[in-house]
Write an enzyme that holds these catalytic residues in place. Structure first.
Site, mmCIF file in Angstrom:
data_model
loop_
_atom_site.group_PDB
_atom_site.id
_atom_site.type_symbol
_atom_site.label_atom_id
_atom_site.label_comp_id
_atom_site.label_asym_id
_atom_site.label_seq_id
_atom_site.Cartn_x
_atom_site.Cartn_y
_atom_site.Cartn_z
ATOM 1 N N SER A 113 -2.119 4.489 -3.651
ATOM 2 C CA SER A 113 -2.380 3.306 -4.196
ATOM 3 C C SER A 113 -3.077 2.233 -3.008
ATOM 4 O O SER A 113 -2.080 1.627 -2.257
ATOM 5 C CB SER A 113 -1.259 2.553 -4.717
ATOM 6 O OG SER A 113 -1.530 1.411 -5.160
ATOM 7 N N THR A 123 0.924 -1.278 0.132
ATOM 8 C CA THR A 123 0.008 0.012 0.106
ATOM 9 C C THR A 123 0.847 1.211 0.017
ATOM 10 O O THR A 123 1.918 1.228 0.681
ATOM 11 C CB THR A 123 -0.917 0.056 1.299
ATOM 12 O OG1 THR A 123 -1.650 -1.174 1.288
ATOM 13 C CG2 THR A 123 -1.765 1.138 1.270
ATOM 14 N N GLU A 143 -6.292 -6.439 3.468
ATOM 15 C CA GLU A 143 -6.149 -7.560 2.650
ATOM 16 C C GLU A 143 -7.198 -7.675 1.772
ATOM 17 O O GLU A 143 -7.745 -9.030 1.611
ATOM 18 C CB GLU A 143 -6.003 -9.020 3.463
ATOM 19 C CG GLU A 143 -4.741 -8.625 4.490
ATOM 20 C CD GLU A 143 -4.179 -9.946 5.040
ATOM 21 O OE1 GLU A 143 -4.388 -11.103 4.412
ATOM 22 O OE2 GLU A 143 -3.279 -10.233 5.966
ATOM 23 N N SER A 192 -6.707 -0.047 -2.804
ATOM 24 C CA SER A 192 -7.399 -1.086 -3.495
ATOM 25 C C SER A 192 -6.810 -1.291 -5.005
ATOM 26 O O SER A 192 -6.919 -2.536 -5.584
ATOM 27 C CB SER A 192 -8.876 -0.879 -3.501
ATOM 28 O OG SER A 192 -9.392 -0.747 -2.426
HETATM 29 C C1 LIG Z 1 -4.144 -1.324 10.303
HETATM 30 C C2 LIG Z 1 -3.953 -1.534 8.854
HETATM 31 C C3 LIG Z 1 -2.849 -2.487 8.447
HETATM 32 C C4 LIG Z 1 -2.463 -2.509 7.116
HETATM 33 N N1 LIG Z 1 -1.353 -3.296 6.979
HETATM 34 C C5 LIG Z 1 -0.772 -3.560 5.724
HETATM 35 C C6 LIG Z 1 0.330 -4.220 5.417
HETATM 36 O O1 LIG Z 1 0.763 -4.736 6.033
HETATM 37 N N2 LIG Z 1 0.686 -3.886 4.011
HETATM 38 C C7 LIG Z 1 -0.022 -3.394 3.052
HETATM 39 O O2 LIG Z 1 0.643 -3.434 2.057
HETATM 40 N N3 LIG Z 1 -1.333 -2.571 3.413
HETATM 41 C C8 LIG Z 1 -1.847 -2.781 4.540
HETATM 42 N N4 LIG Z 1 -2.546 -1.923 5.149
HETATM 43 C C9 LIG Z 1 -3.441 -1.129 3.808
HETATM 44 C C10 LIG Z 1 -4.934 -1.880 3.657
HETATM 45 O O3 LIG Z 1 -4.364 -3.198 2.739
HETATM 46 C C11 LIG Z 1 -5.414 -0.681 2.478
HETATM 47 O O4 LIG Z 1 -6.062 0.163 3.558
HETATM 48 C C12 LIG Z 1 -6.722 -1.430 2.050
HETATM 49 O O5 LIG Z 1 -6.168 -2.295 0.956
HETATM 50 C C13 LIG Z 1 -7.811 -0.484 1.422
HETATM 51 O O6 LIG Z 1 -7.145 0.546 0.758
HETATM 52 P P1 LIG Z 1 -7.297 2.024 1.286
HETATM 53 O O7 LIG Z 1 -7.285 2.103 2.428
HETATM 54 O O8 LIG Z 1 -6.508 2.962 0.229
HETATM 55 O O9 LIG Z 1 -8.826 2.220 0.610
HETATM 56 P P2 LIG Z 1 -9.260 2.642 -0.943
HETATM 57 O O10 LIG Z 1 -8.825 1.764 -1.849
HETATM 58 O O11 LIG Z 1 -9.103 3.965 -1.399
HETATM 59 O O12 LIG Z 1 -10.872 2.409 -0.965
HETATM 60 C C14 LIG Z 1 -11.690 3.256 -0.169
HETATM 61 C C15 LIG Z 1 -13.076 2.619 -0.231
HETATM 62 O O13 LIG Z 1 -13.468 2.488 -1.524
HETATM 63 C C16 LIG Z 1 -13.859 1.371 -2.002
HETATM 64 N N5 LIG Z 1 -13.169 1.346 -3.434
HETATM 65 C C17 LIG Z 1 -12.230 1.166 -4.011
HETATM 66 N N6 LIG Z 1 -12.261 0.888 -5.155
HETATM 67 C C18 LIG Z 1 -13.515 0.499 -5.674
HETATM 68 C C19 LIG Z 1 -14.146 0.088 -6.632
HETATM 69 N N7 LIG Z 1 -13.567 0.203 -7.845
HETATM 70 N N8 LIG Z 1 -15.425 -0.181 -6.648
HETATM 71 C C20 LIG Z 1 -15.967 0.099 -5.405
HETATM 72 N N9 LIG Z 1 -15.782 0.381 -4.341
HETATM 73 C C21 LIG Z 1 -14.144 0.698 -4.295
HETATM 74 C C22 LIG Z 1 -13.148 0.479 -1.050
HETATM 75 O O14 LIG Z 1 -13.711 -0.806 -0.951
HETATM 76 C C23 LIG Z 1 -13.286 1.305 0.165
HETATM 77 O O15 LIG Z 1 -14.543 0.966 0.858
HETATM 78 C C24 LIG Z 1 -2.942 -1.877 6.355
HETATM 79 C C25 LIG Z 1 -4.125 -1.076 6.620
HETATM 80 C C26 LIG Z 1 -4.467 -0.639 8.080
HETATM 81 C C27 LIG Z 1 -5.315 0.269 8.220
#
Ligand SMILES: Cc1cc2nc3c(=O)[nH]c(=O)nc-3n(C[C@H](O)[C@H](O)[C@H](O)COP(=O)(O)OP(=O)(O)OC[C@H]3O[C@@H](n4cnc5c(N)ncnc54)[C@H](O)[C@@H]3O)c2cc1C
EC number: 1.3.8.9
Length: 655
Positions: free
Chosen positions: A221, A217, A462, A223
């Site tokens: 970047s 992440t 995840e 999802s």
């Molecule tokens: C405590 C914690 C630990 C973590 N640990 C790790 C780690 O070890 N390694 C790592 O790489 N990452 C890690 N992450 C990151 C985590 O995997 C991401 O937060 C997650 O993938 C979602 O990405 P984002 O938060 O940017 O949300 P976004 O991708 O910005 O999404 C925001 C919202 O929009 C929705 N959305 C996005 N795209 C679409 C679409 N095309 N259609 C419909 N809905 C959509 C999503 O479902 C979500 O509800 C961690 C996060 C947290 C909070």
């Protein structure tokens, strides 16, 4: 503290007794995940169907292959098929030696969490206590699936599931520390590492001497993982890459010595000679220099686990530290995530078990209106629903882990369903526990509010449950789309494809005519569960008819129909979960298990409600004109909110 003293002994014992497992072979045998399996990308929706014009003739060859190979029940149900190989009978994969070994581990690991670890203290300190970390290392808990010859415990997926279930029962913060290390942090080395990489890194990772983290992440970047900006530029001599970029919210980011890092690298397209940016995975050591991290993030839950930004500033990464193929990093990332999902379901089944015990304890002891509250119908319904959700999640976690241990390469939809279902079920169960406990549930002391806080992230990381729902629906539609395209071809050459026409088209015609497809579970489920079996078959037939109708209507455009896709995913989740519990309860009835009749009730109750949900949702999708109005309204209401920057309506008082 007795467990602390016994821990080193157990640790040595774990390593000595470490039985070989089939899991690495099974997973390495998995076919490469192409773009069609990008659960993480926001382009995910587009990507999943990229190669799957439902009516294009090109897909027909692939279609035959898919049909010949796919053993996935979930993929089959989108085609209106009961593919029972992986789900019936409920799998028992552990041999005697593996069972015995696991039994020897369960006691000490449980005792360790009961007697040594203090989840409330970890939560308050916002870090895992040193005694706990040390004890877990001694127990071998940092290398549960590392082969014993490389210093690990060598557990198969099912054995691993049983142990993470114990961790989930007691402390999700510790669970994330361990999971970020081995379920995602160094899983890439296990799955894709060269012999040299495995020998160099795994022994120290397995002992916990070094800690791992998974760095995907970035600020822009989430999802849409394919959009990462971190870059790794090869040196002119080809001996190393220079890595630059920053990653956010990395679990163990502030503790790790070894990082699995994903970055864009320039790759020459073999066909055109053009240069493209593609993602490559690297094993990066903190000791390479240029690796730093931010302070621990302040979070809502899993506070004990470390979450931090990690910066890579001109890090020189040797070329031999590329993980998998140059340009194949997306595949590496998706494989790692896919492979870890069953573990999350297992851990959360453990969480639910612990929480249900607390709810039962309170309901048994609390008196109101002159009666113990467990005698009131409202409390009884809550407890029963909690037990059902636990039974479904647990059954699914061990079904998926067993499928993986059996060498299945076709479990991605099932694994995604287990993650979605487990994370939502655990949330509901814990929320209801708080309700049963009343004001006491809201207090810190019983520790349930901590679990609720800890659980919230499981629906987000995840792969968010929303993106995974799109993945479930679209991956299922891909397979169905291929079948429809095969049908198009068959109709052009009716004599050469008589079998296909008589089989699949016959089923479709019967479905369209409202006749039964002739499907039945009667040969595989216990006769006492036959009514629930019929409910599943009816629901599956209706579901498949809707999938078919929607694909014919929207064709490739289905990727943009998220209102429909969400409902198809929910239908798929209900169908798969019904079949899983039917399988488990059938086994218990057949084997005369002491809890068989209780399981029958759990199973029947789940099937009654799940089948009704599928029926209602599919009927609405099929024929309810108000459904379209509803979708249009959702879109318009949301657009108005976005334009207004919040709610559109004014206060009823007018000011
Ligand atoms: C405590 C914690 C630990 C973590 N640990 C790790 C780690 O070890 N390694 C790592 O790489 N990452 C890690 N992450 C990151 C985590 O995997 C991401 O937060 C997650 O993938 C979602 O990405 P984002 O938060 O940017 O949300 P976004 O991708 O910005 O999404 C925001 C919202 O929009 C929705 N959305 C996005 N795209 C679409 C679409 N095309 N259609 C419909 N809905 C959509 C999503 O479902 C979500 O509800 C961690 C996060 C947290 C909070």
């Amino acid at each position: 503290m007795q467990a602390v003293r016994t821990a080193p002994v157990v640790g040595r014992q774990l390593r000595r007794l470490g039985v070989g497992s089939s899991w690495p072979r099974a997973l390495l045998g998995q076919p490469p995940l192409g773009l069609a399996r990008r659960p993480y990308a926001s382009g995910a929706t587009q990507a999943v169907l990229e190669k799957s014009d439902p009516l294009s003739p090109e897909a027909s060859k692939q279609e035959k292959q898919t049909k010949a190979e796919s053993k996935s029940f979930a993929a089959g149900m989108f085609r209106g098929q009961l593919t029972t190989d992986q789900v019936f009978p409920y799998p028992s994969v552990l041999n005697e030696e593996q069972t015995q070994f696991l039994k020897e581990l369960v006691g000490p690991v449980s005792r360790f969490f009961e007697e040594v670890n203090d989840p409330a203290k970890n939560d308050m300190m916002e870090k895992v206590e040193e005694t706990t970390l040390q004890g877990l290392k001694e127990l071998g808990a940092f290398g549960l699936q590392v082969p014993s010859e490389l210093g690990g415990v060598g557990l198969c997926n099912t054995q691993y599931a049983r142990l993470v279930e114990i961790v989930g029962t007691h402390d999700l913060g510790v669970g994330i520390t361990l999971g970020a290390h081995q379920s995602i942090g160094f899983k890439g080395i296990l799955l894709f590492g060269t012999k040299a990489q495995k020998e160099k890194y795994l022994p120290k990772l397995a002992s916990g001497e070094t800690i791992a983290a998974f760095c995907l992440t970035e600020p822009s970047s989430g999802s849409d993982a394919a959009s990462i900006r971190s870059s790794a530029v090869p040196s002119p001599c080809g001996k190393y890459y220079t890595l630059n970029g920053s990653k956010i919210w990395i679990s163990n980011g502030g503790l790790a010595d070894i990082f699995t890092v994903f970055a864009k690298t320039p790759v020459t397209d073999a066909a055109t000679g053009a240069m493209k940016e593609k993602i490559t995975a690297f094993v990066v050591e903190r000791s390479f220099g240029g690796v730093t991290h931010g302070p621990p993030e302040k979070k809502m839950g899993i506070k004990a686990s470390n979450t931090a930004e990690v910066y890579f500033d001109g890090v020189r990464v040797p070329a031999e530290n590329v993980l998998g193929e140059v340009g194949g990093g997306f595949k590496v990332a998706m494989h790692i995530l896919n492979n870890g999902r069953f573990g999350m379901a297992a851990a959360l089944a453990g969480t639910m078990k612990g929480i249900i015990a607390k709810a039962v304890d309170h309901a048994t002891n609390r008196t109101q209106f002159g009666d113990k509250i467990h005698n009131f119908g409202l409390i009884q319904e809550k407890l029963a629903r909690m037990a059902i959700l636990h039974y479904v999640t647990e059954s699914m976690a061990y079904m998926v882990s067993a499928n993986m241990d059996q060498g299945s390469t076709d479990f991605q939809i099932e694994a995604a369903i287990s993650k979605i279902f487990g994370s939502e079920a655990a949330w509901k169960v814990t929320d209801e526990c708080i309700q049963i406990m009343g004001g006491m549930g809201f207090m810190k002391e019983p520790g349930v509010e901590r679990v609720l806080r800890d659980l919230r992230i499981f629906r987000i990381f995840e792969g968010t449950n929303d993106i995974l729902r799109l993945f479930v629906a679209l991956q299922g539609c891909v397979d169905k789309g291929k079948e429809l395209s095969g049908l198009g071809n068959a109709l052009k050459n009716p004599f050469g494809n008589a079998g296909l026409l008589l089989g699949e088209a016959g089923k479709q015609l019967r479905r369209r005519a409202g006749l039964g497809s002739g499907l039945s579970l009667s040969g595989v489920i216990h006769r006492e569960l036959s009514r629930s079996g019929e409910l599943v078959v009816q629901a599956l037939e209706q579901f498949a008819a809707v999938v078919e109708a929607k694909l014919i209507k929207h064709k490739k455009g289905i990727v943009n129909e998220q209102f429909v896709l969400q409902r198809l995913a929910d239908g798929a989740i209900d169908l798969y979960t019904m079949v899983v519990v039917l399988s488990r309860a059938s086994r218990s009835l057949s084997e005369g298990h002491p809890t068989a009749q209780h399981e029958k009730m759990l199973c029947d109750s789940w099937c009654i409600e799940a089948a009704a949900r599928v029926r209602e949702t599919m009927t609405a999708l099929q024929s309810d004109p108000q459904q379209q109005e509803l979708f249009r309204n959702f879109k318009s209401i949301s657009t108005a909110l976005v334009e207004r920057g919040g709610v559109v309506t004014s206060n009823p008082l007018g000011f």
